[in-house]
Design a protein around this motif. Structure first.
Motif, PDB file in Angstrom:
ATOM      1  N   LEU A 193      -5.566  -3.353  -6.202  1.00 27.37           N
ATOM      2  CA  LEU A 193      -4.649  -4.481  -6.324  1.00 27.37           C
ATOM      3  C   LEU A 193      -5.289  -5.748  -5.770  1.00 27.37           C
ATOM      4  CD1 LEU A 193      -1.342  -2.767  -5.097  1.00 27.37           C
ATOM      5  CD2 LEU A 193      -2.033  -3.239  -7.467  1.00 27.37           C
ATOM      6  N   PRO A 194      -5.049  -6.903  -6.392  1.00 25.59           N
ATOM      7  CA  PRO A 194      -5.601  -8.154  -5.855  1.00 25.59           C
ATOM      8  C   PRO A 194      -4.936  -8.524  -4.537  1.00 25.59           C
ATOM      9  CG  PRO A 194      -4.090  -8.602  -7.668  1.00 25.59           C
ATOM     10  CD  PRO A 194      -4.282  -7.113  -7.632  1.00 25.59           C
ATOM     11  N   CYS A 195      -5.695  -9.160  -3.679  1.00 24.72           N
ATOM     12  CA  CYS A 195      -5.176  -9.559  -2.375  1.00 24.72           C
ATOM     13  C   CYS A 195      -4.422 -10.880  -2.484  1.00 24.72           C
ATOM     14  CB  CYS A 195      -6.313  -9.699  -1.363  1.00 24.72           C
ATOM     15  SG  CYS A 195      -7.106  -8.140  -0.920  1.00 24.72           S
ATOM     16  N   VAL A 196      -3.409 -11.031  -1.666  1.00 22.26           N
ATOM     17  CA  VAL A 196      -2.699 -12.306  -1.569  1.00 22.26           C
ATOM     18  C   VAL A 196      -3.218 -13.118  -0.394  1.00 22.26           C
ATOM     19  CG1 VAL A 196      -0.631 -11.423  -2.692  1.00 22.26           C
ATOM     20  CG2 VAL A 196      -0.845 -11.244  -0.195  1.00 22.26           C
ATOM     21  N   ARG A 197      -4.001 -12.472   0.470  1.00 21.67           N
ATOM     22  CA  ARG A 197      -4.651 -13.150   1.591  1.00 21.67           C
ATOM     23  C   ARG A 197      -6.131 -12.798   1.574  1.00 21.67           C
ATOM     24  NH1 ARG A 197      -2.188 -13.347   7.466  1.00 21.67           N
ATOM     25  NH2 ARG A 197      -4.171 -14.486   7.562  1.00 21.67           N
ATOM     26  N   CYS A 198      -6.966 -13.770   1.264  1.00 16.84           N
ATOM     27  CA  CYS A 198      -8.402 -13.512   1.146  1.00 16.84           C
ATOM     28  C   CYS A 198      -9.078 -13.327   2.497  1.00 16.84           C
ATOM     29  CB  CYS A 198      -9.075 -14.657   0.377  1.00 16.84           C
ATOM     30  SG  CYS A 198      -8.628 -14.700  -1.374  1.00 16.84           S
TER      31      CYS A 198
ATOM     32  N   MET B   9       0.813  -1.220   0.000  1.00 20.77           N
ATOM     33  CA  MET B   9       0.000   0.000   0.000  1.00 20.77           C
ATOM     34  C   MET B   9       0.845   1.269   0.000  1.00 20.77           C
ATOM     35  SD  MET B   9      -3.109  -1.161  -0.005  1.00 20.77           S
ATOM     36  CE  MET B   9      -4.245   0.094   0.582  1.00 20.77           C
ATOM     37  N   LEU B  10       2.122   1.138   0.265  1.00 21.26           N
ATOM     38  CA  LEU B  10       3.005   2.302   0.336  1.00 21.26           C
ATOM     39  C   LEU B  10       3.424   2.755  -1.059  1.00 21.26           C
ATOM     40  CD1 LEU B  10       5.276   1.205   3.325  1.00 21.26           C
ATOM     41  CD2 LEU B  10       3.403   2.880   3.366  1.00 21.26           C
ATOM     42  N   PRO B  11       3.717   4.051  -1.244  1.00 21.99           N
ATOM     43  CA  PRO B  11       3.660   5.101  -0.218  1.00 21.99           C
ATOM     44  C   PRO B  11       2.305   5.798  -0.135  1.00 21.99           C
ATOM     45  CG  PRO B  11       4.628   5.985  -2.214  1.00 21.99           C
ATOM     46  CD  PRO B  11       4.331   4.527  -2.495  1.00 21.99           C
ATOM     47  N   GLU B  12       1.374   5.434  -1.022  1.00 24.48           N
ATOM     48  CA  GLU B  12       0.111   6.178  -1.109  1.00 24.48           C
ATOM     49  C   GLU B  12      -0.720   6.064   0.160  1.00 24.48           C
ATOM     50  OE1 GLU B  12       1.538   5.704  -5.216  1.00 24.48           O
ATOM     51  OE2 GLU B  12       1.372   4.393  -3.468  1.00 24.48           O
TER      52      GLU B  12
ATOM     53  N   CYS C  20      -9.148  -9.659   3.311  1.00 26.23           N
ATOM     54  CA  CYS C  20      -9.357  -8.795   2.149  1.00 26.23           C
ATOM     55  C   CYS C  20     -10.794  -8.285   2.111  1.00 26.23           C
ATOM     56  CB  CYS C  20      -9.031  -9.566   0.864  1.00 26.23           C
ATOM     57  SG  CYS C  20      -9.152  -8.580  -0.637  1.00 26.23           S
ATOM     58  N   TYR C  21     -11.009  -7.054   2.557  1.00 25.62           N
ATOM     59  CA  TYR C  21     -12.335  -6.440   2.549  1.00 25.62           C
ATOM     60  C   TYR C  21     -12.226  -4.998   2.033  1.00 25.62           C
ATOM     61  CZ  TYR C  21     -13.297 -10.364   5.683  1.00 25.62           C
ATOM     62  OH  TYR C  21     -13.415 -11.613   6.234  1.00 25.62           O
ATOM     63  N   PRO C  22     -11.804  -4.807   0.794  1.00 26.44           N
ATOM     64  CA  PRO C  22     -11.603  -3.431   0.304  1.00 26.44           C
ATOM     65  C   PRO C  22     -12.864  -2.582   0.328  1.00 26.44           C
ATOM     66  CG  PRO C  22     -11.456  -5.038  -1.489  1.00 26.44           C
ATOM     67  CD  PRO C  22     -11.445  -5.809  -0.218  1.00 26.44           C
TER      68      PRO C  22
END
Length: 390
Positions: free
Chosen positions: A278-283, A240-243, A286-288
């Motif tokens: 971005l797709p999650c690597v851990r579902c 998620m960095l740096p944003e 993962c709750y965007p």
């Protein structure tokens, strides 16, 4: 002056048509050319074409000429990227208008099923003038909708894409709904995201007065929640960095009500969304859909947010990622009245950058979830005497 070639006109048409697709609106002032689509009740819902007058405005904003024909043109497949749609939506006026028109509420349903509480919502919307609200439906095209959307929901489906949990697609669907609602009607002032398991807790008039009188969005914004790091790192450590720094990351309800200014802010956003898409690597973390909107608004305009959701939900004793579901046998007047009396949770009571005055607020819950689909009958029995009686 050079004349455009047939190839360049065709390319311009392919670019502009996808963003000019929302749904048909009947206007008493002047008839407009539209296309109606008929489908079998077992087929997926149709996409709806805007009146020609509105698509002209969109093309003018994009610097493209509108074909002179008044007939609706064939649609290409929806684009894989929503960028053109969001770009045009980002150009709209952030203030509702024109001043001579009443402000409207935009009700945005994000669903994968035929709306089970449609009869209750039908009563709700029929209480008032049709010029005070708009309805938009994002219906995942991989699902069947039988019975099809009808009544006040007929012709309200926007061009939709698959949307599922543990992926960014639910958030994309909400952004898509906001973009279409922004473009469709400049009078849309407040934008409410709802699920198919939501019901209203008050009359339309009560809801309208509450929301239209507010100059702030209602969105739950929580800081220092358990599991925040796992959610932040779900796309990979430091992805998620740096944003988006961990200290900027927020958690909140998937369901909110945004002002027009904040709806446009979402349409304008590229920086924060570039990380949440971005797709999650851990579902399992993962709750965007519960993180993107509260994080964005907390970073950009927290003072213009009431950090609470107006959609009641009961998470007590739940650890499976799903809130309590009220069954048909539980639907009584006492339940509705108790849900109304509850006080929303206000962003850790003002400790996460929001206005400290929230500690004195007690905004009414306007909606509630989750109700089992079988509860529609007892809900209809108490609709007029309880739910719509303020």
């Amino acid at each position: 002056m050079l004349s455009p070639t047939p190839l360049s006109l065709f390319c311009a048409l392919l670019l502009c048509l996808p963003v000019a697709v929302v749904f048909t609106v009947k206007s008493p002032a002047a008839p407009t050319a539209t296309t109606s689509i008929t489908i079998d009740s077992n087929e997926n819902p149709p996409t709806i074409i805007l009146p020609i007058t509105h698509s002209t405005k969109i093309n003018q904003e994009m610097g493209r000429e509108q074909p002179s024909t008044t007939a609706a043109l064939p649609l290409p497949p929806p684009p894989n990227d929503d960028e053109p749609l969001l770009h045009v939506a980002s150009l709209v006026n952030s203030k509702p208008g024109p001043p001579t028109s009443p402000k409207k509420l935009a009700f945005m349903f994000l669903t994968t099923v035929s709306l089970p509480f449609a009869p209750l919502w039908e009563l709700y919307f029929n209480q008032t003038s049709k010029n005070l609200f708009n309805i938009y439906i994002h219906a995942d095209p991989t699902h069947r909708y039988n019975p099809p959307f009808s009544g006040v929901f007929a012709g309200r489906v926007i061009p939709s894409k698959p949307a599922s949990r543990f992926t960014p697609t639910l958030t994309s669907a909400a952004r898509r709904l906001l973009a279409h609602a922004l473009l469709h009607d400049p009078s849309n002032a407040m934008f409410a995201l709802l699920s198919p398991s939501c019901i209203p807790l008050h009359s339309f008039n009560f809801t309208y007065r509450t929301l239209i009188s507010s100059k702030k969005s209602f969105i739950e914004i929580l800081n220092n929640e358990g599991g925040a790091y796992g959610r932040w790192a779900a796309r990979g450590e430091d992805a998620m960095l740096p944003e988006v720094r961990l200290e900027d990351f927020r958690i909140g309800s998937q369901f909110w009500v945004l002002t027009r200014k904040h709806a446009r802010l979402v349409a304008c956003d590229r920086r924060v969304w570039s990380k949440f898409r971005l797709p999650c690597v851990r579902c399992d973390t993962c709750y965007p859909e519960e993180n993107y909107f509260p994080t964005l608004l907390s970073m950009r305009d927290p003072r213009r947010c009431v950090p609470a959701t107006l959609t009641h939900v009961d998470w007590r004793g739940r650890f499976d990622g799903h809130p309590r579901t009220y069954g048909a046998s539980e639907v009584e007047p006492e339940l509705i009245l108790s849900l109304r009396k509850d006080r929303p949770r206000y962003g850790d009571d003002g400790s996460n950058g929001s206005d400290s005055s929230v500690t004195k607020r007690h905004d009414p819950f306007l909606f509630a979830r989750k109700f089992s689909f079988e509860s529609i009958q007892p809900l209809m029995r108490i609709a007029n005497d309880v739910i719509f009686k303020d």
